[in-house]
Design a protein around this motif. Structure first.
Motif: not given
Length: 190
Positions: A60-63, A129-136
């Protein structure tokens, strides 16, 4: 009740990823004059695999993640074999085994080096990608060197399964229908 953290829904995103992967593969087949139904079946398998991998490793990605009181630090696990479960290793091997089978079906001259390096590149891309999505956005995964290592092992296991199957009388002819490139006797060296 809506999700208070605005979680990106996995199914629609995975479907888009799968459709894009399938269309790109079909275009490659058509452009190269290699379209057959068995080749398109491999393209479909690759698309389903790509969608599943994306949904299970990036989402999951949380906006709308809750505000952080401290500066963001990436969720990283960089020490190999430290605090890593055996079941996680087995799962990563199993999940990347199909990639080790798909790569030689898609490539002209498969080899141990190509398969392992491709599996490692896919795994590294996922971890980044996991690092980037976690950071953003606030991702739900930790980028882990162990995942990277065991995913590469999974690719090697898939290729280790592919080699004897592709050389077994009867099965080798069947495998040949699904291979995107005709082969002469392939050497399976690095």
């Amino acid at each position: 009740m809506p999700d208070p953290f605005g979680e990106v829904p996995a199914l629609p995103v995975a479907l888009v990823v799968g459709v894009i992967a399938f269309v790109v593969q079909l275009l490659l087949l058509l452009r190269g004059g290699r379209f057959t139904w068995p080749h398109s079946a491999v393209a479909a398998a690759f698309a389903v695999y790509a969608a599943g991998i994306f949904a299970n490793t990036v989402l999951p990605i949380y906006l709308n993640r809750p505000p952080q009181l401290e500066p963001w630090t990436p969720k990283l696990a960089l020490i190999p074999f430290h605090d890593y479960e055996v079941m996680d290793a087995i799962t990563n091997v199993i999940v990347f085994t199909p990639l080790g089978i798909l790569i030689p079906l898609l490539t002209r001259r498969p080899s141990w080096a190509k398969v392992i390096l491709t599996a490692a590149a896919v795994s590294l891309t996922i971890e980044l990608i996991q690092i980037v999505t976690d950071g953003l956005f606030g991702g739900g995964h930790v980028a882990d060197v162990n995942d990277f290592l065991w995913n590469a092992v999974g690719g090697a296991v898939g290729y280790a399964i592919f080699i004897p199957v592709s050389h077994t009388p009867g099965l080798s002819r069947l495998v040949g229908f699904f291979r995107w490139h005709p082969t002469t006797e392939t050497t399976h060296t690095a």
